[in-house]
Each structure stands twice: as structure tokens, then as C-alpha cells.
Design an enzyme around this catalytic site. Structure first.
Site, PDB file in Angstrom:
ATOM      1  N   GLU A 166      36.085  12.997 143.942  1.00  0.00           N
ATOM      2  CA  GLU A 166      37.181  12.637 144.515  1.00  0.00           C
ATOM      3  C   GLU A 166      37.657  11.425 143.732  1.00  0.00           C
ATOM      4  OE1 GLU A 166      38.012  12.880 148.464  1.00  0.00           O
ATOM      5  OE2 GLU A 166      36.557  14.368 149.080  1.00  0.00           O
ATOM      6  N   GLY A 167      37.752  11.544 142.428  1.00  0.00           N
ATOM      7  CA  GLY A 167      37.911  10.161 141.579  1.00  0.00           C
ATOM      8  C   GLY A 167      36.759   9.640 141.158  1.00  0.00           C
TER       9      GLY A 167
END
Length: 551
Positions: A398-399
Site C-alpha cells: 500500500e505504498g
């Protein structure tokens, strides 16, 4: 959203002032705590005993556990009641996420389903799409997945090579997706492709669609009980009615969803951190060497004192953000979908900040817990070993944390260009107690907060006109911003509760921040144009001892 909502809570407000109050875990009611207890009981009694079977590759078991979780309402915590969910406050949602995090393989499967696998429907879905899919996702009849990442498109998601072209009322998708959680048994894939090679767009792709192939399970470092596969699309037909949002709106679908997902990762990191800390604490009191429990040795109990301090400040920041998010959701202004989008877009900076802060805290706490176990911590017979390998991915998905540091700075610069006020005080040096002058503890913390606001504010001001942010400044600036938000949150919470442990933990964390402040001031001096003042560090030993005695 309108001015009323903006007055109630505003992203980036921590750069300007310390709030009088924030939401804290002490404010949870009896019903919230009962739900959390029921979730924890489910995890410890129904999920954790099955970990050996989950990790041996019995993927059908994970689906069965998710369906069992659905019977408790855990698959629709954020989904409105009209679609069969619980529609709980974001504060309670975070608390439940803490509890589902106790077993990481289950946690990631559950989180992908309830967050990035379902939230796009709330953010961008039509009523018809929501009515068709959300009730099935909430009951566990369908399991969700999120197909964004590609071999050549990781952090740079817009470099995706998956293509879509439209013929009449049908799109045809072709491409490869990798690292897709739940892919082994998911029924619905939120999938991204470029229409005609240009317009990045989101689609709802059902598993039964012709041309969709799920390949073998990946051999991962951790999370052995979760399903992670490559998904291949070969001229896969998708009805135009299953397009999420407009053509070219896929970047918003992806990023808005990930912003909320990062907040949820923060909650999971706090929950898993508490579990790891508890394992270290328990072992340190049971294990005896040199005739006494190793918890009595300074080099051991100081690790536990610092870990509990990090958990306190991260928990304070997490629930501050949860309270701010809920303040927007609870306003009657606007329709629900507009509120979802407003929150996801407006609080991107804080969501990125929380993701970085909590996942780096988690790695520190788990590493110390394993160290306390000594050689036994390196054995798979002890649960801390599994936590160690399972937790590492939190700084990647998620990044990556590097991307989220960039997001934090870039988003605050965006808000600044739109009028976000900055606090630029005259002094950049907090006072410190010495033999000649006594300073009240709150005054010392407030002075450090003022120095952090001055440093970060002046640095952001200097970067406003930059076409591209020099990455050499991103790390010290993001570290200072994280320290500001965490210290500010812990300060307000400790002031609100008056709890002795919280006061002691605040003092210890504050001194660590003060010691780093001079380094951040030095690294950011090319932006601020200021000579870093000399700071007199205070002895850490009594601060550690105060925390340990207050536990």
C-alpha cells in the site's frame, strides 16, 4: 465539501496548533469494548490455533475463516447498514482492526477484502454496483481482491501496461497483475487498466470471467497463511456496467482507496505491536539467567519501556486521526459517497504519516521482542519468530514507506498552496531545564512543538515553488513532521487523562525527539537558512525508569 465540514476538522491542522482535545482510546464505550473483546476472542480461539494448517497451504481454510468472521459482522465493519454492514464509526473500526491483526496472515486477507477490496464501491460505485456486490462481500459470499500492481508498475502505478478497449457495452482487458492478495480464492477483483492505452480506469472483474487466469501461489518471506498470486487477463470481457467511475478516473479510485487502507494498516500495526510487546514482556519475566528474571536487567527492561512508549505515542496519533475522520463522516452535510471521497482525499497526508510511523514502530518493537527471546526468538517454535517475518511487509505494501514519506510532504505542500497556514515563530530552539531555571514539563513540550512547527513550516514554505522536491530533504522533513504529529497527539492525550504512565512515556518520547531535532535542523538548514541552536540533552536513565515503574 462545504465550509462547515472544513471548520470542524482540517487536514494539516497539526502544523498550525495543538488541539484542546482529540479522540483517545479512553473514550470508547462499553459496546465498543465488547465488540473488540469478541473479535479478539474469535482470533485467539478460532483463528490462531489453525495457523499451522493455514501455513501448510490449506487456502480453503482461510476462506472458511473469513466466512466465519462475516457471521460476526467483521466483513462489513465500514459498510453502511443498507448494504448489510455495520457502518461503525472509524474509531471503532480501527479498534476492531487492532484485534484482527493478532494473526497477520488472516489480518491481511481480511484487510484486503474489507478495505481495498470493498471500499472502491463506496467511493466510486454506482448504486446498482453497490447493491449487487456489497451485500455479498459483507456476508462473505464473495471475497474481494485488489489488482493494481504489475511487474513494471509498483510504486509508479500509472505506468501500468494492462490495456482495455471497448466494443459496444463490453471492455476487453489484457495484462498481468502481481502480488494479488486473496487471488487464490477471491470472487471479485478491483482491477486497473488503461483504456486505449491512455485512460487509467478501474473495473470490477468477476473470477468467472473468460480469459482470467490465477497462477500459482508466490513463495513469500512471511504471511505464509495468506494467498498471493499473479493474475493474468487475456481479452477478458468486462461489462461496461462494471466500470468503477469514469474512464480516466482510475488514479483517484486507486489513491483514495489506498489512503484509507494506510490508515487501517496503522491500526493493524498498533494491534500487532501490542501483541509482540506482550510476548517480550512475558518472556522477560519468565526467563531467568544469573539467578533472576532477565526483566530485572537494565538492558532488557529499557527495551520494554521504550517499546511501550512507542506504542503509546503511535496509538495516540492513530486514534486522533480516527476521530478526525469520524468527525467528517458524522456530519450531515453532503451524501455518503461525497464524504468518503472528501475524507480519502483530504486526509491523505495524515494517512501516509500514520502508515510510516506505525509500521516503523512495529518493526522496532518486534525486533526488540525477538532480541529479548535470545536464541529462542530465532526458533519457529516461538510465536515471535513468525511475527518477525510476517511484519516486514507492512513497510512495503500500500505504498512503500519511502513513497509515503514523499506523499506526506507533497500533500502538505499541495494544501499549503491552497492556503494552509503555517506557524513560523521567531525561535527555533526549545528551552531546556538546567541548574539555573526550572521549566514546567508541559512548557518544555510546548516549546519543542513550537520548534518543530517552525522547522517544518519554514521548510515547506521554502519548497512551495520547487518543481520537484529534492529527496535529500524528504527524509529529515518527513521525520520531523511525524515527530510533530506523534508528540502533539501524545501531549494532548496525556494532558487529558493525567495518567502517570502516559506522563512518563510523554517525557521519554519528548527527550528522544529533542535529541533528533538538532539533526533535522542541520539537515534542513539549506531550506530554513538558520543555524541550528545547540541543545542540551537531558539524562535518559531517570526517564526510562519512570516509564518502567509506571507500567
Amino acid at each position: 465539501m462545504g465550509n462547515a465540514m472544513e471548520r470542524r476538522t482540517q487536514s494539516g491542522a497539526f502544523l498550525e496548533r495543538t488541539p484542546e482535545t482529540i479522540f483517545t482510546p479512553e473514550q470508547f464505550g462499553a459496546e465498543d469494548r465488547l465488540m473488540a473483546e469478541a473479535t479478539e476472542r474469535f482470533m485467539r480461539e478460532q483463528v490462531m490455533p489453525l495457523v499451522p494448517r493455514l501455513e501448510s497451504g490449506e487456502k480453503s481454510l482461510m476462506r472458511a475463516l473469513l466466512e466465519q468472521a462475516a457471521s460476526l459482522g467483521l466483513m462489513g465493519v465500514d459498510v453502511p447498514p443498507e448494504y448489510g454492514g455495520l457502518g461503525l464509526p472509524k474509531t471503532t473500526s480501527a479498534l476492531i482492526t487492532e484485534k484482527t491483526a493478532l494473526q497477520p496472515s488472516f489480518a491481511v486477507s481480511h484487510a484486503v477484502h474489507t478495505s481495498v477490496g470493498s471500499l472502491p464501491l463506496l467511493l466510486f460505485g454506482t448504486r446498482e454496483q453497490a447493491e449487487k456486490y456489497l451485500p455479498r462481500l459483507t456476508t462473505g459470499e464473495s471475497i474481494g481482491a485488489y489488482a493494481l500492481t504489475e511487474p513494471e508498475a509498483g510504486s509508479d502505478a500509472l505506468a501500468a501496461r494492462t490495456r482495455a478497449h471497448r466494443e459496444g457495452d463490453t471492455y476487453y482487458l489484457t495484462g498481468n497483475k502481481i502480488w494479488i492478495t486473496n487471488a487464490g480464492f477471491a470472487d471479485l477483483f478491483v482491477t486497473f487498466a488503461k483504456v486505449d492505452g491512455a485512460r487509467f480506469t478501474a473495473f470490477l472483474v468477476e473470477r468467472s470471467s473468460p480469459g482470467l487466469l490465477v497462477e500459482r501461489e508466490e513463495h513469500k518471506l512471511g504471511l505464509h497463511g495468506s494467498s498471493t498470486c499473479r493474475v493474468v487477463l487475456e481479452q477478458t470481457p468486462v461489462p461496461a456496467a462494471n466500470r468503477l467511475g469514469d474512464e480516466g478516473q482510475g488514479a483517484y479510485v486507486a489513491l483514495y482507496t489506498l489512503n484509507i487502507g494506510r490508515f487501517k494498516i496503522g491500526a493493524a500495526a498498533v494491534g500487532l505491536g501490542k501483541e509482540a510487546w506482550g510476548l517480550g514482556f512475558e518472556y522477560a519475566h519468565e526467563r531467568k539467567q544469573f539467578g533472576r528474571p532477565i526483566a530485572e536487567f537494565d538492558l532488557v527492561w529499557r527495551k520494554l519501556a521504550w517499546g511501550r512508549t512507542l506504542l503509546f505515542v503511535c496509538e495516540s496519533a492513530l486514534y486522533r486521526l480516527a476521530g478526525d475522520l469520524e468527525a467528517v463522516f458524522s456530519t450531515p452535510e453532503g451524501d455518503p459517497q461525497s464524504r468518503w471521497r472528501y475524507v480519502a482525499a483530504s486526509f491523505a497526508a495524515e494517512c501516509a504519516l500514520i502508515k510510516v510511523a506505525t509500521t516503523e514502530m512495529l518493526d522496532w518493537v518486534i525486533d526488540d521482542a525477538l532480541q529479548i527471546h535470545g536464541g529462542y526468538g530465532f526458533s519457529e517454535e516461538y510465536p515471535v519468530a513468525r511475527l518477525y517475518r510476517d511484519a516486514r511487509v507492512n513497510r512495503l505494501y500500500e505504498g512503500t514507506n519511502e513513497i509515503n514519506r514523499l506523499n506526506l510532504v507533497e500533500r502538505l505542500l499541495y494544501l499549503r498552496r491552497r492556503g494552509l497556514p503555517l506557524t513560523l515563530s521567531r525561535s527555533s530552539a526549545p528551552p531546556h531545564p538546567n541548574g539555573e531555571r526550572e521549566v514546567a514539563p508541559h512548557s518544555v513540550v510546548e516549546a519543542t512543538l513550537a520548534a518543530l512547527r517552525h522547522l517544518t513550516g519554514k521548510s515547506l514554505f521554502a519548497l512551495e515553488t520547487a518543481q520537484e522536491i529534492p529527496q535529500a530533504f524528504v527524509e529529515p522533513l518527513s521525520d520531523a513532521l511525524i515527530a510533530l504529529y506523534l508528540l502533539d497527539s501524545a501531549f494532548v492525550r496525556a494532558r487529558m487523562t493525567g495518567d502517570p504512565f502516559q506522563q512518563a512515556a510523554l517525557a521519554l518520547y519528548h527527550e528522544h525527539v529533542r535529541r533528533h531535532l538538532a539533526g533535522w535542523q542541520t539537515d534542513l538548514a539549506p531550506l530554513t537558512g538558520e543555524t541550528p541552536p545547540r541543545l542540551m540533552p537531558q539524562p535518559l536513565a531517570p526517564l526510562y525508569e519512570a516509564v518502567w515503574c509506571a507500567l
